[in-house]
Design an enzyme around this catalytic site. Structure first.
Site, PDB file in Angstrom:
ATOM      1  N   LYS A   1      32.938   7.555 -61.502  1.00  0.00           N
ATOM      2  CA  LYS A   1      34.281   7.867 -62.021  1.00  0.00           C
ATOM      3  C   LYS A   1      34.673   6.870 -63.111  1.00  0.00           C
ATOM      4  O   LYS A   1      35.222   7.249 -64.152  1.00  0.00           O
ATOM      5  CB  LYS A   1      35.292   7.881 -60.860  1.00  0.00           C
ATOM      6  CG  LYS A   1      35.099   9.097 -59.974  1.00  0.00           C
ATOM      7  CD  LYS A   1      35.786   9.021 -58.620  1.00  0.00           C
ATOM      8  CE  LYS A   1      35.344  10.229 -57.789  1.00  0.00           C
ATOM      9  NZ  LYS A   1      35.825  10.210 -56.402  1.00  0.00           N
TER      10      LYS A   1
ATOM     11  N   GLN B   1      39.693   6.650 -52.900  1.00  0.00           N
ATOM     12  CA  GLN B   1      38.361   7.129 -52.525  1.00  0.00           C
ATOM     13  C   GLN B   1      38.289   7.308 -51.000  1.00  0.00           C
ATOM     14  O   GLN B   1      38.591   6.387 -50.248  1.00  0.00           O
ATOM     15  CB  GLN B   1      37.297   6.128 -53.007  1.00  0.00           C
ATOM     16  CG  GLN B   1      35.878   6.583 -52.783  1.00  0.00           C
ATOM     17  CD  GLN B   1      35.513   7.844 -53.567  1.00  0.00           C
ATOM     18  OE1 GLN B   1      35.832   7.992 -54.734  1.00  0.00           O
ATOM     19  NE2 GLN B   1      34.850   8.785 -52.898  1.00  0.00           N
TER      20      GLN B   1
ATOM     21  N   ASP C   1      43.714  13.899 -57.630  1.00  0.00           N
ATOM     22  CA  ASP C   1      42.704  14.475 -56.732  1.00  0.00           C
ATOM     23  C   ASP C   1      43.172  15.829 -56.186  1.00  0.00           C
ATOM     24  O   ASP C   1      42.384  16.581 -55.621  1.00  0.00           O
ATOM     25  CB  ASP C   1      42.469  13.517 -55.546  1.00  0.00           C
ATOM     26  CG  ASP C   1      41.038  13.032 -55.489  1.00  0.00           C
ATOM     27  OD1 ASP C   1      40.189  13.594 -56.201  1.00  0.00           O
ATOM     28  OD2 ASP C   1      40.767  12.091 -54.711  1.00  0.00           O
TER      29      ASP C   1
END
Ligand code: NAP
Length: 293
Positions: free
Chosen positions: A53, A97, A120
């Site tokens: 990322k 995460q 997300d």
């Protein structure tokens, strides 16, 4: 033999478009999108995903801010970091995460991110809007899957799309997104999971088959019909049959037997994986635009 759905190539095209737009923003406003990535603990797979990322941000000109917290971080410490990032104007998107250390409930942390920075697409407000087909941040992997399907299948209206798996991260959002009455979807959708005595009853009916089970060889050639388009979401590390000292990454679909019958299929790696990162970068750019324009 099936056409290979090249997720890497599509992802590169999307990233090139993002890079161009970020350069324009820099030129025009002297400001670029910023993504905060929070990682707690030392799960090796998470570290790899976070690195990918960061690399995606670097390559497209997006600022990335990495916060590494120890495995024993408290829920309050994590919440106070999220609070700080929520009000930081340089941070347009926040990504936590997963998985988090076991003592922290993921829903509590995801729910603390303001929906405007939830790149997300996991916050319940964004999930609700996604189900209601309203403008929102779509979750990255399902968004990437929908993009691939749209680039490789023309006229989705009335096609039977079968999803194997019902997780909140992949199966459920893919099913919801693909049944919406809009031109990027409009499919007849079936979802199957471990309570089905025989999933082949469903997979054999699929015009488009999305497999997100998390188990290698969940779908084999005898479980699909000729001409099916297959999206293999799985990432499984298995023993390398050609070298017992090594492992290899494989999907949930037995590629060899399914590719003989499919009209198109995603490889693993190189299919859905690169699309997930491209969609994260795209959501971060969108967050910047919504917050600043
Ligand atoms: P998950 O949370 O473990 O969910 C798996 C789902 O598959 C569950 O709903 C389960 O059913 C169902 N399932 C498992 N085995 C099955 C079988 N034999 N027959 C029918 N259904 C079965 O996994 P996930 O988070 O959705 O991820 C799925 C896979 O995609 C994993 O390999 C993951 O690593 C990969 N993934 C890849 C990306 C990417 O960017 N490439 C992103 C996310 C996930 P029950 O609900 O009945 O248990």
């Amino acid at each position: 033999m099936a056409e290979i759905i090249d997720g890497k190539k599509v992802s590169d095209e999307i990233r090139a478009e993002i890079k161009l737009k970020v350069a324009e923003l820099k030129e025009k406003y002297n400001s670029v999108p910023g993504l905060a990535v929070v990682i707690a603990g030392n799960d090796p797979a998470s570290e790899v995903y976070v690195k990918m990322k960061e690399k995606g941000c670097d390559e497209t000109g997006i600022n990335s801010f990495k916060y590494v917290l120890p495995d024993n971080v408290s829920k309050d410490e994590l919440l106070s970091l999220i609070d700080k990032l929520n009000s930081d104007s340089k941070v347009n998107g926040i990504l936590v995460q997963l998985p988090l250390p076991k003592h922290i409930k993921e829903d509590d942390i995801i729910g603390a991110i303001i929906p405007e920075k939830d790149v997300d697409g996991f916050h319940p407000i964004n999930t609700g809007k996604m189900v209601a087909d309203q403008e929102c941040f779509l979750p990255c992997t399902p968004n990437g899957i929908q993009e691939l399907i749209n680039r490789y299948v023309k006229n989705l209206k009335g096609k039977h799309l079968v999803v194997v798996g019902r997780s909140n991260i992949v199966g459920k959002p893919v099913a919801n997104m693909m049944l919406q009455k809009n031109k990027r979807a409009d499919c007849i959708v079936t979802v199957c999971h471990t309570s089905a005595p025989d999933i082949s009853v469903y997979t054999k009916q699929a015009d488009i088959l999305v497999v997100a089970a998390g188990r290698a060889n969940t779908v084999t050639g005898n479980m699909v019909k000729d001409g099916v388009v297959v999206i293999d979401v799985g990432v499984n590390r298995i023993n390398n049959p050609h070298d017992s000292t090594k492992t290899k990454v494989t999907g949930d679909v037995d590629f060899e037997s399914v590719a003989k019958k499919a009209s198109a299929i995603t490889p693993v790696p190189g299919g859905v994986g690169p699309m997930t990162i491209a969609m994260l970068l795209s959501n971060t750019l969108k967050a910047f635009e919504l917050q600043n324009m």
